[in-house]
Design a protein around this motif. Structure first.
Motif, PDB file in Angstrom:
ATOM      1  N   ARG A 151       0.796  -1.219   0.000  1.00  0.00           N
ATOM      2  CA  ARG A 151       0.000   0.000   0.000  1.00  0.00           C
ATOM      3  C   ARG A 151       0.835   1.279   0.000  1.00  0.00           C
ATOM      4  O   ARG A 151       0.303   2.368   0.102  1.00  0.00           O
ATOM      5  N   GLY A 152       2.140   1.132  -0.062  1.00  0.00           N
ATOM      6  CA  GLY A 152       2.994   2.307  -0.011  1.00  0.00           C
ATOM      7  C   GLY A 152       3.277   2.778   1.395  1.00  0.00           C
ATOM      8  O   GLY A 152       3.988   3.768   1.599  1.00  0.00           O
ATOM      9  N   GLU A 153       2.736   2.083   2.400  1.00  0.00           N
ATOM     10  CA  GLU A 153       2.946   2.492   3.777  1.00  0.00           C
ATOM     11  C   GLU A 153       4.368   2.153   4.223  1.00  0.00           C
ATOM     12  O   GLU A 153       5.035   1.303   3.631  1.00  0.00           O
ATOM     13  N   ILE A 154       4.830   2.834   5.283  1.00  0.00           N
ATOM     14  CA  ILE A 154       6.136   2.514   5.857  1.00  0.00           C
ATOM     15  C   ILE A 154       5.970   1.200   6.600  1.00  0.00           C
ATOM     16  O   ILE A 154       5.541   1.164   7.748  1.00  0.00           O
ATOM     17  N   TYR A 155       6.302   0.103   5.933  1.00  0.00           N
ATOM     18  CA  TYR A 155       6.036  -1.229   6.469  1.00  0.00           C
ATOM     19  C   TYR A 155       7.292  -2.097   6.353  1.00  0.00           C
ATOM     20  O   TYR A 155       7.999  -2.309   7.335  1.00  0.00           O
ATOM     21  N   ALA A 156       7.585  -2.564   5.144  1.00  0.00           N
ATOM     22  CA  ALA A 156       8.812  -3.334   4.950  1.00  0.00           C
ATOM     23  C   ALA A 156      10.032  -2.483   5.277  1.00  0.00           C
ATOM     24  O   ALA A 156      11.048  -2.984   5.776  1.00  0.00           O
TER      25      ALA A 156
END
Length: 212
Positions: A151-156
Motif C-alpha cells: 500500500r505504499g505504507e512505511i512497512y517493509a
C-alpha cells in the motif's frame, strides 16, 4: 548465557505468533467469518512468515510442527477474538497496531535466525523482513484486501531498518537479549510513527499516453 539467549528468542517468537494470530482474528471479525475462518486466518497470519523462513533455510519440519505450544497459542487467540472480536475490530486502527507489533517481533526472530545461520548481512535483513511480513500478506490476500506491504505504507522499510540495526549489533558482538528486542523496538517505533502520522512511500502514478 545460552539460556538467556534461548529465552529471549522464544518469548519473541511466541509473542509474534500470538499477536499475528490476534491480527488474523481482527480481520476475520471484520469479514464476519465463522469459527473455522477465525482459526485459519489466525494460523496463516501467525506462522506464515516463520514457515517461509524455515523453508528457505531448509529447516524442516518448520517450527510450528515440532512445537505443540504454538498451536495452543493460535487457538487461544482465535477463540479470544471470536468472543471479543467485534469490540476490538471496531476500534480504529486495531488491525494496523496488532500487525505492527507482530511485524516487529517476527522480524526480530527472523533476523536472529538468519544471523545464526551465517548468512550475509543483506540476506539476514531480507530474511527478517520476509519473516515479519509474509504472514500478514497471506492474511490480507485471503481477505481480498491489499496487503499493507503493497500500500505504499512505511512497512517493509520499518522492518528492514530494525533488522539492519539488530544484525549490525549482532555482528559487533552485542548480546542477543539486547540486539533482538532493540531491533523489534525500532521496527515497531517506525511503523507506529507511520501509522500515527499517515506516512507512506510515494506511489507510482500512471500517466496517460498520447491518444493512439
Amino acid at each position: 548465557m545460552e539460556e538467556h539467549l534461548a529465552l529471549t528468542i522464544r518469548l519473541l517468537d511466541y509473542g509474534a505468533v500470538f499477536v499475528f494470530a490476534v491480527s488474523g482474528g481482527v480481520a476475520a471479525a471484520r469479514k464476519g467469518f465463522d469459527p473455522v475462518g477465525f482459526l485459519v486466518l489466525s494460523a496463516v497470519a501467525a506462522v506464515g512468515g516463520g514457515s517461509l523462513r524455515d523453508m528457505l533455510l531448509g529447516r524442516t519440519p518448520v517450527f510450528w510442527l515440532t512445537d505443540p505450544f504454538v498451536a495452543g497459542v493460535i487457538a487461544a487467540a482465535a477463540v479470544l477474538m471470536f468472543l471479543l472480536g467485534d469490540r476490538i475490530a471496531a476500534r480504529a486502527g486495531a488491525l494496523r497496531w496488532a500487525d505492527a507489533l507482530g511485524l516487529a517481533t517476527a522480524a526480530a526472530v527472523g533476523t536472529h535466525v538468519g544471523a545464526t545461520a551465517g548468512l550475509p548481512f543483506v540476506s539476514v535483513v531480507a530474511l527478517g523482513v520476509m519473516t515479519g511480513s509474509f504472514g500478514g500478506l497471506i492474511r490480507d490476500v485471503l481477505c481480498q484486501e491489499t496487503p499493507f506491504i503493497f500500500r505504499g505504507e512505511i512497512y517493509a522499510t520499518a522492518a528492514a531498518a530494525g533488522s539492519a540495526v539488530q544484525a549490525g549489533l549482532w555482528a559487533t558482538g552485542a548480546p542477543v537479549w539486547l540486539a533482538a528486542p532493540l531491533g523489534a523496538a525500532i521496527t515497531f517505533l517506525l511503523r507506529g510513527v507511520a501509522i500515527r502520522r499517515n506516512l507512506a512511500l510515494p506511489a507510482y502514478q500512471r500517466r496517460e499516453g498520447p491518444p493512439g
